[in-house]
Design an enzyme around this catalytic site. Sequence first.
Site, PDB file in Angstrom:
ATOM      1  N   GLU B 286       4.523   5.828  27.601  1.00  0.00           N
ATOM      2  CA  GLU B 286       5.482   4.903  27.016  1.00  0.00           C
ATOM      3  C   GLU B 286       4.991   3.464  27.158  1.00  0.00           C
ATOM      4  O   GLU B 286       5.121   2.652  26.240  1.00  0.00           O
ATOM      5  CB  GLU B 286       6.839   5.077  27.709  1.00  0.00           C
ATOM      6  CG  GLU B 286       8.008   4.606  26.884  1.00  0.00           C
ATOM      7  CD  GLU B 286       9.320   5.072  27.506  1.00  0.00           C
ATOM      8  OE1 GLU B 286       9.694   6.235  27.284  1.00  0.00           O
ATOM      9  OE2 GLU B 286       9.954   4.283  28.219  1.00  0.00           O
ATOM     10  N   CYS B 312      13.768   8.807  27.581  1.00  0.00           N
ATOM     11  CA  CYS B 312      13.756   9.781  28.679  1.00  0.00           C
ATOM     12  C   CYS B 312      15.046  10.556  28.775  1.00  0.00           C
ATOM     13  O   CYS B 312      15.097  11.611  29.379  1.00  0.00           O
ATOM     14  CB  CYS B 312      13.592   9.089  30.024  1.00  0.00           C
ATOM     15  SG  CYS B 312      12.334   7.865  30.054  1.00  0.00           S
ATOM     16  N   GLU B 374      18.333  20.224  26.497  1.00  0.00           N
ATOM     17  CA  GLU B 374      16.995  19.769  26.091  1.00  0.00           C
ATOM     18  C   GLU B 374      15.971  20.907  26.193  1.00  0.00           C
ATOM     19  O   GLU B 374      15.097  21.056  25.332  1.00  0.00           O
ATOM     20  CB  GLU B 374      16.563  18.585  26.960  1.00  0.00           C
ATOM     21  CG  GLU B 374      15.288  17.889  26.494  1.00  0.00           C
ATOM     22  CD  GLU B 374      14.748  16.910  27.533  1.00  0.00           C
ATOM     23  OE1 GLU B 374      14.741  17.262  28.725  1.00  0.00           O
ATOM     24  OE2 GLU B 374      14.336  15.803  27.153  1.00  0.00           O
ATOM     25  N   GLU B 379      11.467  22.469  19.505  1.00  0.00           N
ATOM     26  CA  GLU B 379      10.176  21.782  19.467  1.00  0.00           C
ATOM     27  C   GLU B 379       9.525  21.704  20.848  1.00  0.00           C
ATOM     28  O   GLU B 379       8.361  21.339  20.969  1.00  0.00           O
ATOM     29  CB  GLU B 379      10.309  20.385  18.845  1.00  0.00           C
ATOM     30  CG  GLU B 379      11.112  19.358  19.631  1.00  0.00           C
ATOM     31  CD  GLU B 379      12.602  19.361  19.306  1.00  0.00           C
ATOM     32  OE1 GLU B 379      13.123  20.418  18.904  1.00  0.00           O
ATOM     33  OE2 GLU B 379      13.258  18.314  19.474  1.00  0.00           O
ATOM     34  N   CYS B 516      20.767   8.013  36.055  1.00  0.00           N
ATOM     35  CA  CYS B 516      20.767   9.427  36.466  1.00  0.00           C
ATOM     36  C   CYS B 516      21.472   9.651  37.801  1.00  0.00           C
ATOM     37  O   CYS B 516      21.978  10.736  38.063  1.00  0.00           O
ATOM     38  CB  CYS B 516      19.347   9.949  36.563  1.00  0.00           C
ATOM     39  SG  CYS B 516      18.370   9.571  35.107  1.00  0.00           S
TER      40      CYS B 516
END
Lengths: 161, 587
Positions: B286, B312, B374, B379, B516
Amino acid sequence: MSEMKLSCEAVRQVEEVCEKFHNDPGELIAILHECQDRLGYLPEPVQRIIAGKLCIPASKVYGVVTFYSFFTMSPKGKHPVSVCLGTACYVRGADKLLEEFKRVLGIDVGQTTPDGKFSLDCLRCVGACGLAPVATIGDKVYGRLNPADIKRIISEFEAEE
Amino acid sequence: MQKKIKLTIDKIPVSVAPGTTILDAAKSVGIVIPTLCHMDLKGTCVQNKPASCRICVVEVEGRRNLAPSCATACAEGMVVWTNSARVVRARKTIAELMLSDHPNDCLTCPKCSDCELQRLVMRFNIREMPFQGGEQSTRKKEVTAAISRSMDKCILCRRCESVCNNVQSVGVLGAIRRGFDTTIAPTFDRMFKDTDCTYCGQCVAVCPTGALTERDNTDRLLEDLNDPNKIVIAQPAPAVRVALGEEFGMAPGTIVTGKLATALRHLGFTKVFDTDFAADLTIMEEGTEILHRLKAFLAGDKSVKLPIMTSCCPAWVNFYEHNYPDLLDYPSTAKSPGQMFGAIAKTWWCEKRGIDRKKVVVVSIMPCLAKKYECERPEFSVDGSPDVDYSISTRELARLIKRANIDFAQLPDSDFDTPMGESSGAGAIFGATGGVMEAALRTVYEVYTGKELPKLEFTQVRGFDGIKEAVIDLDGFPLKVCVAHTLGNARILMDKLRKGKLDYHVVEVMACPGGCIGGAGQPYHHGHIEVLDARREAIYREDEGKAIRMSHKNPDIVKLYEEFLGEPLGERSEELLHTHYFNKQIQ
């Protein structure tokens, strides 16, 4: 996402109503009233358009629509039947009246006949307690109803066509 | 200075600022009035004050009715009783009425022993249920990838509705219908998956009962740990180690990194690696992306998308995919640290040892519920084999440790395994709002200027303000950065961006309040901001205790690039560590 598609005309109508009320979230109930007036009911896509115009979540609109029994998400019949279950009507046998309407029309409360002619709902008091028990069909008020009258009244509406 | 208001509560004289509620005034003199619907995570926007449950009623002399202390302001000369016979009786009756339509399955409820309704029942000494109401068994139940919903246990406190609408601005949860039929439901009474739900899980974080809980993956994990044919790898996220101790009676903010590694080994994980390692890797990718876009911008490239936004946080990713599909080329393409870890573990680590990736189970231990979702994004898997197989929350890990007869407090410390266990202090601070930005700045500064950073701490981007901004001097170039936490604040920024009025170079977003550390998979904070404060403080202590505090100086990261990846944003990195976004707008 929504199962049904609105006609372009219906979309235009809903947008017009929202704009008439300046897309003001405070006017949500008035907007829903007028949309239901024009379209007959408030299906999901209509609520989504209103939410988008008013910049509020669709869940808010849905919350209001499900809160007020006046609002409906399924199309009403051409002749909407409403049976009053207010106290005066109830003690004079409104429950039997309602059962008879269900039997004659072959539908439950909140439903519409497959031919789209009749829908059945309950309400609380139309201010005609002196005429109890009362039912309304469209704009017409029927007082002192007897379950035995119902078949005849319905057939009159059917004959109208 | 404003005049103080004087009153007495349970005979104790109290003096408070005008506008203070009886509830807060009582708390200031050590009287803790019971509450249920009320929640006020002070200093953040997490609030729910509908005054609807009436559990907190008190008697105010001279008033006919009992007053809800959460919504009644103190007045001069008030005489308040929080524990009179009348109050006690009323409170008990209110709780009994709540129980009348509540399922009677506390013993097997996932919220058992952490349920606020259950605590009140114990506190009020309710030993039988005098009222029998109609159970709300017709209300919907649903298990999504992340959240489990049993609305028959809902007490209509509206906390979930408040966070979903007022804090997160997601606007999915709301009350529908009326009277006894009222229930809290996702838009159009749909399933979560058919709405704009981001799986941030903050509804779970505030739910007082078992109505909203996480999807439990512990049984699945136990099965995998006991399967001799599987290699099970653990990767715990930065915020887990500053909160896990709370589940074992330790003070909030206790750092249990060493015990965490030991516990994971005792549980039977083959390898105990660290998501912090992957956080460093994220900074490499990043940070490089930031530098590329900046350099292109400075070279006059008009097509470059600025600000670049962090990517993120999986709930944040969902949020912009659902609400801002026109702006999908602004966020960084870097995967989240958890997913980067999985992609590297199932390629580099497996290939080096000649292990088939299908034998390996990567389990992330996360403060987050959106991570569960997630993991299931198509993908992020190769031929049906996900990079991260599944995720468990901090709470689920605590339950597993207890179930495995491990006395957590007595555990010795140990280190993570190599080669994916080494991390810098920059990786550690990913767990708090502003942490990803600070970690990126440490690396971007040194790489951009070629100079050593004089002071590592960027305190301007720390703290719980909803939107923080700072200008960082990159050797003469003023880098404008902005940090937001909660999706409501993210929406403010995105709406500005849509109008072309967001004048920053780099923006960090985390969906949960505080980042978080306040994630929906963490031990429940029950409305105590002190818990989040202590976790945040611990995150920065963890950083200070690290020998290496910049991602690009992590030797294992350097080795990974030398051996396998080549360079940040190189061909292999692009393939393994970057992703793309989808338009998920609901029409």
